[in-house]
Design a protein around this motif. Structure first.
Motif, PDB file in Angstrom:
ATOM      1  N   ILE A 134       0.321 -10.274 -10.970  1.00  0.00           N
ATOM      2  CA  ILE A 134       1.573 -10.550 -11.396  1.00  0.00           C
ATOM      3  C   ILE A 134       1.634  -9.329 -12.383  1.00  0.00           C
ATOM      4  O   ILE A 134       2.687  -8.861 -12.702  1.00  0.00           O
ATOM      5  N   ASN A 135       0.568  -9.129 -13.075  1.00  0.00           N
ATOM      6  CA  ASN A 135       0.626  -8.025 -14.201  1.00  0.00           C
ATOM      7  C   ASN A 135       0.720  -6.613 -13.604  1.00  0.00           C
ATOM      8  O   ASN A 135       0.947  -5.630 -14.467  1.00  0.00           O
ATOM      9  N   THR A 136       0.261  -6.453 -12.409  1.00  0.00           N
ATOM     10  CA  THR A 136       0.463  -5.114 -11.885  1.00  0.00           C
ATOM     11  C   THR A 136       1.788  -4.772 -11.107  1.00  0.00           C
ATOM     12  O   THR A 136       1.936  -3.683 -10.407  1.00  0.00           O
ATOM     13  N   LYS A 137       2.442  -5.874 -11.003  1.00  0.00           N
ATOM     14  CA  LYS A 137       3.615  -5.822 -10.076  1.00  0.00           C
ATOM     15  C   LYS A 137       4.556  -4.664 -10.693  1.00  0.00           C
ATOM     16  O   LYS A 137       4.630  -4.621 -12.189  1.00  0.00           O
ATOM     17  N   GLU A 138       5.131  -3.752  -9.771  1.00  0.00           N
ATOM     18  CA  GLU A 138       6.035  -2.634 -10.155  1.00  0.00           C
ATOM     19  C   GLU A 138       5.267  -1.722 -11.320  1.00  0.00           C
ATOM     20  O   GLU A 138       6.112  -1.079 -12.089  1.00  0.00           O
ATOM     21  N   THR A 139       3.953  -1.581 -11.021  1.00  0.00           N
ATOM     22  CA  THR A 139       3.382  -0.553 -11.527  1.00  0.00           C
ATOM     23  C   THR A 139       2.683   0.503 -10.769  1.00  0.00           C
ATOM     24  O   THR A 139       3.025   0.366  -9.359  1.00  0.00           O
ATOM     25  N   LYS A 140       2.111   1.438 -10.944  1.00  0.00           N
ATOM     26  CA  LYS A 140       1.558   2.344 -10.072  1.00  0.00           C
ATOM     27  C   LYS A 140       0.302   1.968  -9.165  1.00  0.00           C
ATOM     28  O   LYS A 140      -0.083   2.641  -8.162  1.00  0.00           O
ATOM     29  N   GLU A 141      -0.315   0.942  -9.682  1.00  0.00           N
ATOM     30  CA  GLU A 141      -1.391   0.274  -9.241  1.00  0.00           C
ATOM     31  C   GLU A 141      -1.271  -1.314  -8.955  1.00  0.00           C
ATOM     32  O   GLU A 141      -1.942  -2.125  -9.171  1.00  0.00           O
ATOM     33  N   PRO A 142      -0.039  -1.464  -7.809  1.00  0.00           N
ATOM     34  CA  PRO A 142       0.053  -2.905  -7.741  1.00  0.00           C
ATOM     35  C   PRO A 142      -1.050  -3.358  -6.872  1.00  0.00           C
ATOM     36  O   PRO A 142      -1.693  -2.998  -5.895  1.00  0.00           O
ATOM     37  N   TYR A 143      -1.622  -4.505  -7.392  1.00  0.00           N
ATOM     38  CA  TYR A 143      -2.740  -5.078  -6.719  1.00  0.00           C
ATOM     39  C   TYR A 143      -2.423  -6.099  -5.462  1.00  0.00           C
ATOM     40  O   TYR A 143      -3.482  -6.118  -4.355  1.00  0.00           O
ATOM     41  N   GLY A 144      -1.294  -6.543  -5.335  1.00  0.00           N
ATOM     42  CA  GLY A 144      -0.967  -7.163  -4.111  1.00  0.00           C
ATOM     43  C   GLY A 144       0.106  -8.162  -4.444  1.00  0.00           C
ATOM     44  O   GLY A 144       0.712  -8.207  -5.528  1.00  0.00           O
ATOM     45  N   ASP A 145       0.769  -8.691  -3.455  1.00  0.00           N
ATOM     46  CA  ASP A 145       2.198  -9.740  -3.650  1.00  0.00           C
ATOM     47  C   ASP A 145       1.617 -10.774  -4.561  1.00  0.00           C
ATOM     48  O   ASP A 145       0.427 -11.341  -4.209  1.00  0.00           O
ATOM     49  N   ASP A 146       2.367 -11.189  -5.536  1.00  0.00           N
ATOM     50  CA  ASP A 146       1.899 -11.929  -6.426  1.00  0.00           C
ATOM     51  C   ASP A 146       1.991 -13.653  -5.974  1.00  0.00           C
ATOM     52  O   ASP A 146       2.579 -14.527  -6.539  1.00  0.00           O
ATOM     53  N   THR A 147       1.614 -13.788  -4.527  1.00  0.00           N
ATOM     54  CA  THR A 147       1.947 -15.007  -3.927  1.00  0.00           C
ATOM     55  C   THR A 147       0.448 -15.560  -3.336  1.00  0.00           C
ATOM     56  O   THR A 147      -0.394 -14.604  -3.145  1.00  0.00           O
ATOM     57  N   GLU A 148       0.144 -16.706  -2.828  1.00  0.00           N
ATOM     58  CA  GLU A 148      -0.834 -17.062  -2.071  1.00  0.00           C
ATOM     59  C   GLU A 148      -0.807 -16.500  -0.754  1.00  0.00           C
ATOM     60  O   GLU A 148      -2.066 -15.802  -0.236  1.00  0.00           O
ATOM     61  N   GLU A 149       0.120 -16.394  -0.190  1.00  0.00           N
ATOM     62  CA  GLU A 149       0.326 -15.593   1.154  1.00  0.00           C
ATOM     63  C   GLU A 149       0.068 -14.215   0.843  1.00  0.00           C
ATOM     64  O   GLU A 149      -0.470 -13.497   1.781  1.00  0.00           O
ATOM     65  N   GLY A 150       0.478 -13.436  -0.379  1.00  0.00           N
ATOM     66  CA  GLY A 150      -0.111 -12.203  -0.613  1.00  0.00           C
ATOM     67  C   GLY A 150      -1.402 -11.819  -0.640  1.00  0.00           C
ATOM     68  O   GLY A 150      -1.850 -10.847  -0.139  1.00  0.00           O
ATOM     69  N   TYR A 151      -1.975 -12.857  -1.010  1.00  0.00           N
ATOM     70  CA  TYR A 151      -3.586 -12.853  -0.965  1.00  0.00           C
ATOM     71  C   TYR A 151      -4.180 -12.837   0.549  1.00  0.00           C
ATOM     72  O   TYR A 151      -5.003 -12.195   0.715  1.00  0.00           O
ATOM     73  N   MET A 152      -3.425 -13.813   1.343  1.00  0.00           N
ATOM     74  CA  MET A 152      -4.144 -14.075   2.629  1.00  0.00           C
ATOM     75  C   MET A 152      -3.602 -12.630   3.383  1.00  0.00           C
ATOM     76  O   MET A 152      -4.753 -12.190   4.171  1.00  0.00           O
ATOM     77  N   GLN A 153      -2.626 -12.112   3.390  1.00  0.00           N
ATOM     78  CA  GLN A 153      -2.151 -11.182   3.715  1.00  0.00           C
ATOM     79  C   GLN A 153      -2.995  -9.913   3.513  1.00  0.00           C
ATOM     80  O   GLN A 153      -3.541  -9.197   4.599  1.00  0.00           O
ATOM     81  N   LYS A 154      -3.352  -9.540   2.230  1.00  0.00           N
ATOM     82  CA  LYS A 154      -3.968  -8.218   1.939  1.00  0.00           C
ATOM     83  C   LYS A 154      -5.538  -8.362   2.471  1.00  0.00           C
ATOM     84  O   LYS A 154      -5.947  -7.411   3.092  1.00  0.00           O
ATOM     85  N   LEU A 155      -6.279  -9.429   2.380  1.00  0.00           N
ATOM     86  CA  LEU A 155      -7.649  -9.757   2.872  1.00  0.00           C
ATOM     87  C   LEU A 155      -7.689  -9.893   4.217  1.00  0.00           C
ATOM     88  O   LEU A 155      -8.649  -9.133   4.889  1.00  0.00           O
ATOM     89  N   SER A 156      -6.607 -10.437   4.850  1.00  0.00           N
ATOM     90  CA  SER A 156      -6.767 -10.621   6.535  1.00  0.00           C
ATOM     91  C   SER A 156      -6.588  -9.131   7.170  1.00  0.00           C
ATOM     92  O   SER A 156      -7.117  -8.936   8.178  1.00  0.00           O
ATOM     93  N   GLY A 157      -5.409  -8.858   6.592  1.00  0.00           N
ATOM     94  CA  GLY A 157      -4.932  -7.335   7.076  1.00  0.00           C
ATOM     95  C   GLY A 157      -6.184  -6.378   7.127  1.00  0.00           C
ATOM     96  O   GLY A 157      -6.404  -5.767   8.188  1.00  0.00           O
ATOM     97  N   ALA A 158      -6.852  -6.062   6.049  1.00  0.00           N
ATOM     98  CA  ALA A 158      -7.874  -5.310   5.647  1.00  0.00           C
ATOM     99  C   ALA A 158      -9.097  -5.616   6.705  1.00  0.00           C
ATOM    100  O   ALA A 158      -9.626  -4.757   7.345  1.00  0.00           O
ATOM    101  N   PHE A 159      -9.323  -6.636   6.778  1.00  0.00           N
ATOM    102  CA  PHE A 159     -10.450  -7.378   7.659  1.00  0.00           C
ATOM    103  C   PHE A 159     -10.449  -6.942   9.229  1.00  0.00           C
ATOM    104  O   PHE A 159     -11.010  -6.446   9.862  1.00  0.00           O
TER     105      PHE A 159
END
Length: 549
Positions: A173-198
């Motif tokens: 949430i706090n890095t949204k629309e910054t130069k360093e976005p951490y990921g989509d600010d949803t639980e789905e975003g968390y799942m997609q980030k981790l599983s995609g990289a794996f």
């Protein structure tokens, strides 16, 4: 702008502090019986609002959980904007608010905080909050929401989810629309980030056999189930201990803390785990991870946080070298005194090792001093931190060979698969599985990286733990005078002997840890040191610590 006194007073009166209790904000936040937390949770809502205002409206996280504790317990902790733990100086403010005896005292304490911290009350306040599956969670969320209403805080309910996902959401949430976005600010975003990289990290590797997961009958159940759907055939997950509604079974006879403290297989898995098969346990809020397996004779082997640290750190060091970046990126590992001496020896031959006092906040802070900092407590809580500068270097570095290019790609994907905000059992699980796939290791090969020294932990009840003072990352006593030299004399009598004494942070007990080359000697050393501690406090000789008590 001033505090809305009338609104605060009206709502605070609905959440009076129990007169006989004292609350202390520690590493795990506030934690006690859930029935005693109503007033505390309400006041945490107020504090979260003030913290957000102090930080110009950045979103603060609030998590209601008691992690690996029994089901009747509950707790609450605050999460700062980058997903890290609450700034240490604010722990005292949380404690002061929680212990204000009356509504008038509470309002006075709030006024003092606003004044001393120079908080601009006209600033916005934003909070995201969640809870685990404990029965007391729903009522405590209602108390928290009253705290939000009292200060007109903009609050987002993330529902029932894991502690690491809440930490992830705060940073996203706090890095949204910054130069360093951490990921989509949803639980789905968390799942997609981790599983995609794996999936990228294990692409081209032999098919990974199914992994058994003990979900501790906790909130990790749903998260693991969802993650399994995202992973698909890249990592088949077989879930056990998934009952989140039956009374009394959360963390009972299962979970990461059970595995670590009992050093045995959760009974519920006995019929499901074949020799050589990998399995792991989460804890009640899915921020701790313990691996284990059975050998061909059916003997249980535990792969704890020390084993995870050794596996992961050595792999990252090798990748950094393969990428041609060993001169530019310094990898280090942080441990506490509880780390097994076998792991410390193994790791210190490969990279810098630093020991810090017990507590995640100490480990996390020390890990931030490396370009890549690895930390894991023996209990299975830990993560890997990539400094912002290191992440830029990894993203921009131009490899000169195909091998360097491959290693660099792997490092960049590791940045994505690792939850860098906090220890995360599911993220760490994926990290372990990546390393096992790349090394072609089973649990047996992993376990053989080094041999754990036999160890024993003994608890000594004392009248006043405050008389025990330590130094050197809690490895040596400075008070009571002379006790450390007696411990040193004992330790010298045991091959590979090591022992330290530290007071508990939450109860009037002193914990004694001991290691030695042989199991019987580790036990003997622990109880002899415990006896020294007991004698120092002038206890009844008849109740002196004994292996048979």
């Amino acid at each position: 702008m001033s505090l809305p006194i009338d609104t605060i007073r009206a709502l605070a009166n609905e959440h009076p502090k129990p007169g006989h209790l004292h609350f202390q904000y520690g590493t795990a936040g506030f934690r006690t019986l859930g029935v005693n937390l109503d007033s505390v949770i309400f006041r945490v809502g107020l504090l979260a609002g003030l913290r957000s205002k102090k930080l110009d409206g950045k979103t603060i996280g609030v998590m209601i959980t008691a992690s690996h504790n029994p089901e009747d317990d509950n707790g609450v902790k605050l999460v700062d904007p980058r997903g890290e733990m609450l700034e240490a100086s604010w722990e005292a403010h949380a404690t002061a608010l929680a212990n204000a005896t009356t509504t008038d005292t509470l309002i006075s304490t709030l006024d003092q905080l606003v004044s001393s911290l120079r908080i601009d009350l006209s600033k916005p306040a934003k909070v995201v909050y969640a809870r685990d599956t404990r029965p007391s969670g729903a009522s405590l969320v209602a108390s928290l929401e009253d705290g939000f209403r009292a200060l007109n805080i903009e609050a987002r309910n993330a529902g029932i989810t894991t502690t690491p996902i809440l930490h992830y959401l705060v940073r996203a949430i706090n890095t949204k629309e910054t130069k360093e976005p951490y990921g989509d600010d949803t639980e789905e975003g968390y799942m997609q980030k981790l599983s995609g990289a794996f999936k990228k990290l294990v692409a081209g590797k032999p098919a990974i056999p199914p992994l058994i997961i003990d979900c501790a009958n906790g909130v990790g159940t749903q998260a693991a189930r969802e993650l399994g759907q995202y992973l698909g055939s890249s990592l088949p997950l077989v879930l056990h201990n998934t009952d989140t509604t039956s009374p009394g079974i959360l963390n009972h006879g299962c979970g990461a803390d059970f595995v670590k403290t009992q050093q045995k297989l959760p009974p519920s898995l006995a019929a499901h785990l074949r020799p050589g098969q990998r399995a792991c346990s989460l804890d009640g809020d899915a921020d701790r991870l313990m691996y284990f397996y059975l050998d061909d004779r059916g003997h249980f082997h535990m792969l704890d946080g020390d084993k995870i640290a050794a596996l992961v750190a050595a792999f990252i060091v090798d990748l950094v070298k393969s990428a041609g970046l060993e001169e530019d990126i310094r990898v280090g590992i942080v441990q506490t005194a509880y780390a097994n001496g076998g792991s410390t020896k193994y790791l210190s031959e490969r990279l810098p090792v630093r020991c810090v006092p017990t507590g995640v906040k100490h480990l996390h802070h020390a890990a931030e001093h490396y370009n890549i900092g690895v930390y894991f407590e023996a209990n299975g809580h830990g993560t890997v931190l990539f400094s912002p500068e290191t992440q830029v270097k990894l993203a921009e570095h131009q490899p000169s060979t195909p091998a360097q290019s491959t290693a660099l790609t792997h490092l960049n994907n590791l940045v994505q698969v690792i939850n860098q905000t906090v220890g995360d059992a599911l993220s760490d699980m994926l990290l372990v599985e990546v390393v096992l796939a790349h090394r072609s290791y089973s649990g047996i090969e992993w376990d053989s990286l080094y041999v754990d020294l036999p160890n024993r932990l003994v608890k000594v009840v004392v009248p006043d733990r405050a008389i025990f003072k330590t130094e050197d990352a809690e490895r040596r006593l400075v008070n009571p005078p002379g006790l450390q030299s007696k411990i040193d004399d004992l330790v010298r009598k045991y091959e590979s002997g090591r022992s330290f004494v530290r007071p508990s942070g939450t109860e009037d007990v002193v914990r004694v840890y001991a290691e030695a080359r042989v199991r019987a000697q580790a036990d003997e050393l622990a109880f002899r040191v415990a006896g020294l501690v007991y004698d120092e406090t002038g206890g009844d000789p008849a109740q002196r610590p004994s292996e048979f008590l």
